[in-house]
Write a protein that holds these residues in place. Structure first.
Motif, mmCIF file in Angstrom:
data_model
loop_
_atom_site.group_PDB
_atom_site.id
_atom_site.type_symbol
_atom_site.label_atom_id
_atom_site.label_comp_id
_atom_site.label_asym_id
_atom_site.label_seq_id
_atom_site.Cartn_x
_atom_site.Cartn_y
_atom_site.Cartn_z
ATOM 1 N N LEU A 122 21.980 33.707 86.257
ATOM 2 C CA LEU A 122 22.571 34.558 85.228
ATOM 3 C C LEU A 122 23.619 33.786 84.427
ATOM 4 N N GLY A 123 24.441 33.018 85.135
ATOM 5 C CA GLY A 123 25.458 32.222 84.460
ATOM 6 C C GLY A 123 24.859 31.187 83.529
ATOM 7 N N GLN A 124 23.771 30.562 83.958
ATOM 8 C CA GLN A 124 23.106 29.570 83.123
ATOM 9 C C GLN A 124 22.505 30.219 81.878
ATOM 10 N N LYS A 125 21.937 31.418 82.046
ATOM 11 C CA LYS A 125 21.279 32.081 80.924
ATOM 12 C C LYS A 125 22.272 32.656 79.916
ATOM 13 N N THR A 126 23.484 32.937 80.357
ATOM 14 C CA THR A 126 24.488 33.503 79.453
ATOM 15 C C THR A 126 25.498 32.450 79.013
ATOM 16 N N ASN A 127 25.184 31.205 79.259
ATOM 17 C CA ASN A 127 26.138 30.111 79.056
ATOM 18 C C ASN A 127 26.641 30.013 77.626
ATOM 19 N N LYS A 128 25.777 30.327 76.659
ATOM 20 C CA LYS A 128 26.142 30.134 75.256
ATOM 21 C C LYS A 128 26.577 31.426 74.569
ATOM 22 N N SER A 129 26.677 32.498 75.335
ATOM 23 C CA SER A 129 27.035 33.779 74.720
ATOM 24 C C SER A 129 28.543 33.880 74.501
ATOM 25 N N SER A 130 28.911 34.242 73.289
ATOM 26 C CA SER A 130 30.332 34.424 72.971
ATOM 27 C C SER A 130 30.755 35.884 73.151
ATOM 28 N N LYS A 131 29.755 36.795 73.348
ATOM 29 C CA LYS A 131 30.041 38.223 73.467
ATOM 30 C C LYS A 131 30.345 38.648 74.898
ATOM 31 N N LEU A 132 29.985 37.808 75.868
ATOM 32 C CA LEU A 132 30.125 38.183 77.279
ATOM 33 C C LEU A 132 31.580 38.411 77.669
ATOM 34 N N ILE A 133 31.852 39.551 78.293
ATOM 35 C CA ILE A 133 33.158 39.832 78.881
ATOM 36 C C ILE A 133 33.062 39.540 80.371
ATOM 37 N N ASN A 134 33.918 38.700 80.885
ATOM 38 C CA ASN A 134 33.828 38.294 82.287
ATOM 39 C C ASN A 134 34.171 39.445 83.228
ATOM 40 N N PRO A 135 33.562 39.468 84.426
ATOM 41 C CA PRO A 135 33.850 40.529 85.406
ATOM 42 C C PRO A 135 35.251 40.384 85.977
ATOM 43 N N CYS A 136 35.753 41.490 86.556
ATOM 44 C CA CYS A 136 37.061 41.413 87.222
ATOM 45 C C CYS A 136 36.913 40.839 88.630
ATOM 46 N N ARG A 137 35.729 41.012 89.238
ATOM 47 C CA ARG A 137 35.429 40.465 90.553
ATOM 48 C C ARG A 137 33.928 40.158 90.615
ATOM 49 N N ILE A 138 33.550 39.241 91.521
ATOM 50 C CA ILE A 138 32.138 38.976 91.807
ATOM 51 C C ILE A 138 31.930 39.133 93.314
ATOM 52 N N ILE A 139 30.901 39.896 93.704
ATOM 53 C CA ILE A 139 30.516 40.000 95.113
ATOM 54 C C ILE A 139 29.132 39.386 95.273
ATOM 55 N N THR A 140 28.988 38.476 96.216
ATOM 56 C CA THR A 140 27.681 37.900 96.513
ATOM 57 C C THR A 140 27.249 38.343 97.909
ATOM 58 N N SER A 141 25.963 38.593 98.070
ATOM 59 C CA SER A 141 25.411 38.947 99.383
ATOM 60 C C SER A 141 23.916 38.717 99.347
ATOM 61 N N GLY A 142 23.274 38.832 100.519
ATOM 62 C CA GLY A 142 21.821 38.718 100.581
ATOM 63 C C GLY A 142 21.302 37.347 100.948
ATOM 64 N N GLU A 143 22.157 36.331 100.863
ATOM 65 C CA GLU A 143 21.795 34.973 101.260
ATOM 66 C C GLU A 143 23.076 34.164 101.421
ATOM 67 N N ASN A 144 22.951 32.928 101.908
ATOM 68 C CA ASN A 144 24.119 32.076 102.075
ATOM 69 C C ASN A 144 24.805 31.783 100.750
ATOM 70 N N LEU A 145 26.112 31.851 100.750
ATOM 71 C CA LEU A 145 26.918 31.400 99.616
ATOM 72 C C LEU A 145 27.503 30.042 99.979
ATOM 73 N N ASN A 146 27.102 28.982 99.247
ATOM 74 C CA ASN A 146 27.671 27.671 99.542
ATOM 75 C C ASN A 146 28.826 27.365 98.601
ATOM 76 N N LEU A 147 29.561 26.311 98.894
ATOM 77 C CA LEU A 147 30.758 25.971 98.127
ATOM 78 C C LEU A 147 30.426 25.680 96.670
ATOM 79 N N TYR A 148 29.283 24.990 96.431
ATOM 80 C CA TYR A 148 28.888 24.673 95.067
ATOM 81 C C TYR A 148 28.674 25.950 94.263
ATOM 82 N N GLN A 149 27.971 26.925 94.838
ATOM 83 C CA GLN A 149 27.706 28.179 94.130
ATOM 84 C C GLN A 149 28.998 28.937 93.853
#
Length: 362
Positions: free
Chosen positions: A195-222
């Motif tokens: 999602l971040g890669q696909k919205t990389n060039k958008s100037s309209k995007l408002i960033n979230p106040c928080r991000i929650i990840t689940s469903g698989e391993n979250l590594n340091l790079y991600q």
């Protein structure tokens, strides 16, 4: 499913109060809940008719006496786990099948209500989100049913869900980010990186106040990639089809807090570092109860009080499931899980698939 605002707020408030009870206080209360739950299962669930009586055992010592179950046992005995005396509404969820034959699990409205309460508690209390947050979930399932609804909690936060693989996902996400801010963004780490890669060039995007990840391993790079792209903190959570939202990080990111009044988690075959197989008993599912269920994940439990002040124990994950995506010649990402249904039609349930190039798969 319709949620009643007063009931939802009461459940969240109860979790918030328990969050700061001492471990001894909760142990006494949890033993009563656990005893009642075991008594109920012995009386109503065929596979548990022979469960031993708790007696003077603690939850920990009693849990050690029980036989563990896993997906194979669930698949072969689901009719004996399901409460045949229940006549109310039933919800069914099925695992993706990425680790073998898909399993079916069943829930009643009370369990769904409890799941949503835990989810709101995580966002409100552990993540310290703004009181008027909304929620956007990005799924990696191309067949997912899109949701546009709200939860009757405080200021009625908006709840949106759509698939990363839908043709209008990016435009909908960008539009939603401006309409429903502040919002919490949720999804699998790899899905949100895409999602971040696909919205990389958008100037309209408002960033979230928080991000929650689940469903698989979250590594340091991600974690670093997502925090850099969306300019906010990432909070890892532990969830599953079988149990819903189990645990979530707080602002100190030192393990994931879980409510021991909802779950009992045992670590089997501990290594020297305290990590071992995760076995979970869910107190809240009275329709299809899972007792001492082996999740297939590796983790450890920290019972020390967290810097955030919570006395809820913390689950730390060493390994879990990781989802990989293939890349098509047009640089679009492709979820190999889409092939599962095709393979099942030819009675192929276990397989290993690799992408060698844009056009070659083995």
């Amino acid at each position: 499913m319709n949620f009643k605002k007063e009931k939802l707020e009461t459940s969240v408030r109860q979790l918030q109060l328990e969050n700061f009870h001492s471990l001894d206080e909760r142990n006494k209360s949890n033993l009563k809940k656990f005893s009642s739950f075991i008594k109920y299962c012995r009386a109503n669930i065929p596979i548990y008719h022979d469960l031993p009586v708790i007696g003077d055992n603690s939850i920990e010592s009693y849990h050690l006496l029980l036989k563990e179950i896993n997906k194979d046992i669930v698949n072969n005995n689901s009719i004996f786990i399901l409460n045949s005396n229940y006549n109310g509404k039933v919800f069914k969820k099925t695992t993706s099948g990425t680790t073998g034959i898909p399993s079916h699990f069943y829930f009643n409205p009370d369990w769904v209500h409890d799941k949503v309460s835990r989810f709101i508690f995580n966002i409100d209390t552990l993540l310290k989100s703004p009181s008027n947050w909304s929620f956007i979930n990005i799924s990696d399932n191309p067949k997912i049913v899109e949701i546009d609804t709200f939860y009757p909690y405080k200021e009625n936060p908006k709840y949106l869900r759509f698939s990363i693989f839908s043709s209008n996902c990016i435009s909908r996400f960008i539009d939603s980010s401006t309409m429903f801010r502040p919002y919490v963004l949720h999804g699998k780490p790899s899905t949100l990186v895409i999602l971040g890669q696909k919205t990389n060039k958008s100037s309209k995007l408002i960033n979230p106040c928080r991000i929650i990840t689940s469903g698989e391993n979250l590594n340091l790079y991600q974690r670093q990639e997502l925090e850099k792209k969306f300019k906010t903190k990432v909070y890892n959570a532990y969830s599953s089809t079988e149990f819903g939202d189990v645990a979530c990080e707080c602002e100190y990111h030192d393990g994931m807090h879980f409510s021991d009044s909802r779950f009992y988690i045992e670590i089997k075959n501990k290594q020297e570092n305290g990590f071992g197989e995760i076995l979970i008993t869910d107190f809240s599912n009275h329709l299809f109860p899972l007792i001492k269920y082996n999740t297939g994940d590796i983790g450890a439990i920290d019972y020390s009080t967290c810097k955030c002040g919570s006395s809820y124990p913390r689950l730390k994950i060493e390994s879990g499931r990781r989802i990989y995506y293939f890349k098509a010649p047009n640089n679009e990402f492709f979820n190999p899980n889409e092939l599962i249904d095709s393979f099942r039609k030819i009675n192929l349930f276990l397989f290993h698939l690799e992408q060698e190039s844009y056009y070659n798969y083995t």
